[in-house]
Design an enzyme around this catalytic site. Structure first.
Site, PDB file in Angstrom:
ATOM      1  N   ASP A 129      41.341 -41.161   3.539  1.00 44.26           N
ATOM      2  CA  ASP A 129      41.792 -41.570   2.264  1.00 44.26           C
ATOM      3  C   ASP A 129      42.157 -43.146   2.324  1.00 44.26           C
ATOM      4  O   ASP A 129      41.614 -44.017   1.562  1.00 44.26           O
ATOM      5  CB  ASP A 129      43.210 -40.997   1.585  1.00 44.26           C
ATOM      6  CG  ASP A 129      43.794 -41.660   0.431  1.00 44.26           C
ATOM      7  OD1 ASP A 129      43.088 -41.503  -0.548  1.00 44.26           O
ATOM      8  OD2 ASP A 129      44.835 -41.991   0.368  1.00 44.26           O
ATOM      9  N   CYS A 183      27.663 -29.970 -13.620  1.00 44.04           N
ATOM     10  CA  CYS A 183      28.569 -30.196 -14.590  1.00 44.04           C
ATOM     11  C   CYS A 183      28.218 -29.711 -15.929  1.00 44.04           C
ATOM     12  O   CYS A 183      28.865 -29.212 -16.968  1.00 44.04           O
ATOM     13  CB  CYS A 183      29.034 -31.817 -14.732  1.00 44.04           C
ATOM     14  SG  CYS A 183      30.286 -32.236 -13.625  1.00 44.04           S
TER      15      CYS A 183
HETATM   16  C1  B12 Z   1      41.655 -45.346  -5.163  1.00 39.93           C
HETATM   17  C2  B12 Z   1      41.785 -43.968  -5.308  1.00 39.93           C
HETATM   18  C3  B12 Z   1      42.610 -43.329  -6.643  1.00 39.93           C
HETATM   19  C4  B12 Z   1      42.579 -44.231  -7.711  1.00 39.93           C
HETATM   20  C5  B12 Z   1      41.357 -44.356  -8.498  1.00 39.93           C
HETATM   21  C6  B12 Z   1      40.647 -43.226  -8.525  1.00 39.93           C
HETATM   22  C7  B12 Z   1      39.183 -43.412  -8.973  1.00 39.93           C
HETATM   23  N1  B12 Z   1      38.370 -42.467  -9.730  1.00 39.93           N
HETATM   24  O1  B12 Z   1      38.530 -44.334  -8.307  1.00 39.93           O
HETATM   25  C8  B12 Z   1      44.028 -43.280  -8.529  1.00 39.93           C
HETATM   26  C9  B12 Z   1      45.286 -43.696  -7.890  1.00 39.93           C
HETATM   27  C10 B12 Z   1      43.790 -43.498  -9.663  1.00 39.93           C
HETATM   28  C11 B12 Z   1      43.390 -42.218  -7.649  1.00 39.93           C
HETATM   29  C12 B12 Z   1      43.855 -40.821  -8.170  1.00 39.93           C
HETATM   30  C13 B12 Z   1      43.578 -39.568  -7.709  1.00 39.93           C
HETATM   31  N2  B12 Z   1      43.183 -39.272  -6.532  1.00 39.93           N
HETATM   32 CO1  B12 Z   1      42.427 -40.698  -5.236  1.00 39.93          CO
HETATM   33  N3  B12 Z   1      41.712 -41.964  -4.043  1.00 39.93           N
HETATM   34  C14 B12 Z   1      41.299 -43.080  -4.231  1.00 39.93           C
HETATM   35  C15 B12 Z   1      40.423 -43.737  -2.939  1.00 39.93           C
HETATM   36  C16 B12 Z   1      41.319 -44.208  -1.843  1.00 39.93           C
HETATM   37  C17 B12 Z   1      39.220 -44.458  -3.378  1.00 39.93           C
HETATM   38  C18 B12 Z   1      38.315 -44.009  -4.480  1.00 39.93           C
HETATM   39  C19 B12 Z   1      37.238 -45.254  -4.794  1.00 39.93           C
HETATM   40  O2  B12 Z   1      36.864 -45.808  -4.090  1.00 39.93           O
HETATM   41  N4  B12 Z   1      37.352 -45.566  -6.202  1.00 39.93           N
HETATM   42  C20 B12 Z   1      36.592 -46.719  -6.625  1.00 39.93           C
HETATM   43  C21 B12 Z   1      35.005 -45.886  -7.476  1.00 39.93           C
HETATM   44  C22 B12 Z   1      34.031 -46.988  -7.750  1.00 39.93           C
HETATM   45  O3  B12 Z   1      34.718 -45.247  -6.497  1.00 39.93           O
HETATM   46  P1  B12 Z   1      33.989 -43.574  -6.717  1.00 39.93           P
HETATM   47  O4  B12 Z   1      34.421 -43.062  -8.080  1.00 39.93           O
HETATM   48  O5  B12 Z   1      34.107 -43.168  -5.245  1.00 39.93           O
HETATM   49  O6  B12 Z   1      32.610 -44.195  -7.078  1.00 39.93           O
HETATM   50  C23 B12 Z   1      31.232 -43.896  -6.478  1.00 39.93           C
HETATM   51  C24 B12 Z   1      30.886 -42.335  -7.488  1.00 39.93           C
HETATM   52  O7  B12 Z   1      32.093 -42.131  -8.380  1.00 39.93           O
HETATM   53  C25 B12 Z   1      29.634 -42.824  -8.079  1.00 39.93           C
HETATM   54  N5  B12 Z   1      30.040 -42.978  -9.610  1.00 39.93           N
HETATM   55  C26 B12 Z   1      30.622 -44.050 -10.181  1.00 39.93           C
HETATM   56  N6  B12 Z   1      30.341 -43.667 -11.681  1.00 39.93           N
HETATM   57  C27 B12 Z   1      29.876 -42.453 -11.655  1.00 39.93           C
HETATM   58  C28 B12 Z   1      29.282 -41.745 -12.565  1.00 39.93           C
HETATM   59  C29 B12 Z   1      28.527 -40.637 -12.789  1.00 39.93           C
HETATM   60  C30 B12 Z   1      28.422 -39.783 -13.740  1.00 39.93           C
HETATM   61  C31 B12 Z   1      28.372 -40.097 -11.452  1.00 39.93           C
HETATM   62  C32 B12 Z   1      27.888 -38.593 -11.209  1.00 39.93           C
HETATM   63  C33 B12 Z   1      28.911 -40.768 -10.298  1.00 39.93           C
HETATM   64  C34 B12 Z   1      29.493 -42.114 -10.310  1.00 39.93           C
HETATM   65  O8  B12 Z   1      29.139 -44.254  -7.902  1.00 39.93           O
HETATM   66  C35 B12 Z   1      30.291 -44.710  -7.169  1.00 39.93           C
HETATM   67  C36 B12 Z   1      29.656 -45.414  -5.967  1.00 39.93           C
HETATM   68  O9  B12 Z   1      28.944 -44.786  -5.284  1.00 39.93           O
HETATM   69  C37 B12 Z   1      39.925 -42.290  -2.504  1.00 39.93           C
HETATM   70  C38 B12 Z   1      39.771 -42.303  -0.968  1.00 39.93           C
HETATM   71  C39 B12 Z   1      38.577 -43.012  -0.512  1.00 39.93           C
HETATM   72  N7  B12 Z   1      38.889 -43.694   0.516  1.00 39.93           N
HETATM   73  O10 B12 Z   1      37.578 -42.921  -0.933  1.00 39.93           O
HETATM   74  C40 B12 Z   1      41.087 -41.357  -2.965  1.00 39.93           C
HETATM   75  C41 B12 Z   1      40.308 -39.828  -3.509  1.00 39.93           C
HETATM   76  C42 B12 Z   1      39.212 -40.108  -4.348  1.00 39.93           C
HETATM   77  N8  B12 Z   1      41.392 -39.296  -4.393  1.00 39.93           N
HETATM   78  C43 B12 Z   1      41.651 -37.960  -4.230  1.00 39.93           C
HETATM   79  C44 B12 Z   1      42.677 -37.158  -5.133  1.00 39.93           C
HETATM   80  C45 B12 Z   1      43.073 -35.924  -4.646  1.00 39.93           C
HETATM   81  C46 B12 Z   1      43.220 -37.710  -6.239  1.00 39.93           C
HETATM   82  C47 B12 Z   1      43.796 -37.322  -7.486  1.00 39.93           C
HETATM   83  C48 B12 Z   1      43.639 -35.827  -7.730  1.00 39.93           C
HETATM   84  C49 B12 Z   1      45.484 -37.096  -6.981  1.00 39.93           C
HETATM   85  C50 B12 Z   1      46.412 -36.588  -8.113  1.00 39.93           C
HETATM   86  N9  B12 Z   1      46.428 -35.509  -8.209  1.00 39.93           N
HETATM   87  O11 B12 Z   1      46.937 -37.155  -8.704  1.00 39.93           O
HETATM   88  C51 B12 Z   1      43.692 -38.210  -8.753  1.00 39.93           C
HETATM   89  C52 B12 Z   1      42.515 -38.026  -9.354  1.00 39.93           C
HETATM   90  C53 B12 Z   1      42.159 -39.029 -10.373  1.00 39.93           C
HETATM   91  C54 B12 Z   1      40.651 -38.698 -10.783  1.00 39.93           C
HETATM   92  N10 B12 Z   1      40.344 -38.094 -11.688  1.00 39.93           N
HETATM   93  O12 B12 Z   1      39.994 -39.461 -10.231  1.00 39.93           O
HETATM   94  C55 B12 Z   1      40.773 -37.423  -3.189  1.00 39.93           C
HETATM   95  C56 B12 Z   1      39.629 -36.783  -4.176  1.00 39.93           C
HETATM   96  C57 B12 Z   1      38.927 -35.703  -3.508  1.00 39.93           C
HETATM   97  C58 B12 Z   1      38.050 -34.819  -4.011  1.00 39.93           C
HETATM   98  N11 B12 Z   1      37.725 -33.563  -4.130  1.00 39.93           N
HETATM   99  O13 B12 Z   1      37.078 -35.588  -4.826  1.00 39.93           O
HETATM  100  C59 B12 Z   1      40.406 -38.854  -2.357  1.00 39.93           C
HETATM  101  C60 B12 Z   1      38.766 -38.651  -1.924  1.00 39.93           C
HETATM  102  C61 B12 Z   1      41.228 -38.494  -1.212  1.00 39.93           C
HETATM  103  C62 B12 Z   1      41.070 -37.806  -0.135  1.00 39.93           C
HETATM  104  N12 B12 Z   1      40.619 -38.232   1.069  1.00 39.93           N
HETATM  105  O14 B12 Z   1      40.964 -36.479  -0.315  1.00 39.93           O
HETATM  106  N13 B12 Z   1      42.714 -42.009  -6.651  1.00 39.93           N
HETATM  107  S1  SF4 Z   2      35.660 -29.932 -16.386  1.00 44.49           S
HETATM  108 FE1  SF4 Z   2      34.675 -32.202 -15.780  1.00 44.49          FE
HETATM  109  S2  SF4 Z   2      34.157 -31.974 -13.729  1.00 44.49           S
HETATM  110 FE2  SF4 Z   2      34.634 -29.989 -14.390  1.00 44.49          FE
HETATM  111  S3  SF4 Z   2      32.596 -29.014 -14.850  1.00 44.49           S
HETATM  112 FE3  SF4 Z   2      33.411 -29.922 -16.706  1.00 44.49          FE
HETATM  113  S4  SF4 Z   2      32.565 -32.165 -16.766  1.00 44.49           S
HETATM  114 FE4  SF4 Z   2      32.518 -31.569 -14.710  1.00 44.49          FE
END
Ligand code: B12
Ligand code: SF4
Ligand code: SF4
Length: 310
Positions: A129, A183
């Site tokens: 994380d 999905c």
């Molecule tokens: C910042 C962060 C947050 C932020 C921003 C969340 C976000 N969606 O980015 C906040 C505080 C809101 C948050 C909330 C939560 N988080 Co958080 N968070 C993080 C953190 C530290 C970084 C995420 C990040 O890099 N975000 C920036 C975006 C750009 O990154 P990304 O989504 O990974 O982007 C890639 C892909 O999504 C993809 N992508 C982008 N757009 C699209 C579109 C499509 C269609 C597809 C297929 C792919 C795709 O390309 C991107 C680049 O390769 C990670 C840990 C880590 N070091 O990675 C934990 C992490 C993602 N969080 C986690 C959790 C558990 C949560 C929560 C469930 C906690 C809660 N219950 O409140 C919520 C869920 C909210 C949600 N729906 O995302 C877990 C997720 C585990 C999992 N099974 O995925 C992580 C991995 C922590 C961990 N070590 O377990 N989080």
């Molecule tokens: S609820 Fe969201 S993440 Fe889960 S299968 Fe449907 S589209 Fe995918």
């Protein structure tokens, strides 16, 4: 490349209780600069640490120069809800037990130590994380799961109720292939989000997300989010609760992550009476401490106001 190392690491991961262990080549991740686009749009809100570590997140060799492989691990944290008292607030599932950062880091360090002993001069870096690693993208690249429209990583056997952990290593390991996205035409998570936080499939604006607002934001919560925040006191699980892949979730075998008594559904009224020492004591060693006493007071005031509207 040594497939025997893969087998040994999988075994070490299973011994530590991880539910999945996958491998990827330590190339740059995020070739389309999706992280850059996300930051540029301001979707990280005031999480400036995401911006300052951008390059390292996108290139594991900036963290561990001789990195050859990435080991990606998943640990289930699901547990059934205890009985919910009337007029209670909700703490997100991931935060109801011992802080996962501590639980998982210890496991990763033990595995990494064994990996470092597999070859002369092998080195590693572990992250869960808070490290500058794009964990979800590595999970996708390594075939551990697919990234859902709720932006979380899902697996057919676990749904999305699992944490990710990562080990960068100088060992050359056999990579796994990505898996298909399951999905389909479902959009349940996007439609269920009460604050419309998804700006596109898989892309989240943290400014609008209850999870960000209740955990990371140190200032007041904008009315647009507060009025739609319901009873959430810390984090939010709505976009996971509605996911069909989470219907078959099984309780975690990691005892430290099981909900502590009284932690899942605190009563906002009671939270408001709590002084800082009492807050620190009730939530000691859990992720909830991150929002601090002031954050919980703010969240409890909003939850209470929302309950009075109902
Ligand atoms: C910042 C962060 C947050 C932020 C921003 C969340 C976000 N969606 O980015 C906040 C505080 C809101 C948050 C909330 C939560 N988080 Co958080 N968070 C993080 C953190 C530290 C970084 C995420 C990040 O890099 N975000 C920036 C975006 C750009 O990154 P990304 O989504 O990974 O982007 C890639 C892909 O999504 C993809 N992508 C982008 N757009 C699209 C579109 C499509 C269609 C597809 C297929 C792919 C795709 O390309 C991107 C680049 O390769 C990670 C840990 C880590 N070091 O990675 C934990 C992490 C993602 N969080 C986690 C959790 C558990 C949560 C929560 C469930 C906690 C809660 N219950 O409140 C919520 C869920 C909210 C949600 N729906 O995302 C877990 C997720 C585990 C999992 N099974 O995925 C992580 C991995 C922590 C961990 N070590 O377990 N989080
Ligand atoms: S609820 Fe969201 S993440 Fe889960 S299968 Fe449907 S589209 Fe995918
Ligand atoms: S965690 Fe809650 S507020 Fe954030 S995107 Fe999911 S449903 Fe919306």
């Amino acid at each position: 490349m040594n497939p025997i190392w893969n087998d040994k690491i999988r075994q070490l991961a299973a011994n530590e209780g991880f539910n999945a262990c996958h491998f990827a080549i330590a190339d740059t991740i995020d070739p389309d600069d999706k992280l850059g686009q996300w930051l540029h749009a301001g979707y990280h809100a005031d999480m400036d640490w995401m911006e300052t570590t951008k390059s390292i997140r996108q290139d594991p060799k900036l963290k561990l120069p001789e990195a050859q492989s990435v080991v990606v691990l998943a640990l289930n944290y699901y547990a059934e809800d205890p009985e919910r008292p009337q007029k209670s607030g909700i703490i997100a599932r991931y935060a109801r037990g011992k802080d996962y950062h501590k639980v998982i880091k210890k496991k990763l360090i033990r595995i990494a130590r064994e990996m470092d002993a597999m070859h002369d001069q092998a080195k590693s870096y572990v992250a869960v994380d808070s490290g500058p690693v794009m964990e979800r993208s590595w999970a996708e690249r390594s075939g551990l799961g697919w990234i859902g429209k709720n932006s979380l990583v899902l697996r057919q056997d676990l749904g999305s109720w699992f944490f990710l952990g990562v080990i960068l290593t100088t060992l050359k390991l056999q990579p796994d292939s990505p898996v298909a996205n399951h999905c389909g035409t479902c959009r349940a998570c996007i439609e269920a989000c009460p604050t419309d936080a998804f700006v596109a499939d898989g892309v989240l604006d943290a400014n609008k997300c209850i999870s960000y607002q209740t955990i990371e934001n140190r200032n007041s919560v904008p009315d647009t989010v507060a009025n739609n925040m319901g009873d959430w006191l810390f984090g939010c699980d709505i976009c996971q609760e509605v996911c069909p892949w989470n219907r078959f979730a099984k309780t975690t075998e990691e005892k430290a992550l099981l909900p502590r008594p009284g932690l899942a559904f605190p009563i906002p009224d009671e939270m408001l009476e709590q002084d800082e020492a009492a807050f620190n004591q009730q939530f000691a060693g859990t992720p909830v401490r991150r929002t601090r006493h002031a954050g919980m007071q703010r969240n409890a005031r909003i939850a209470l106001k929302n309950q009075q509207k109902d």
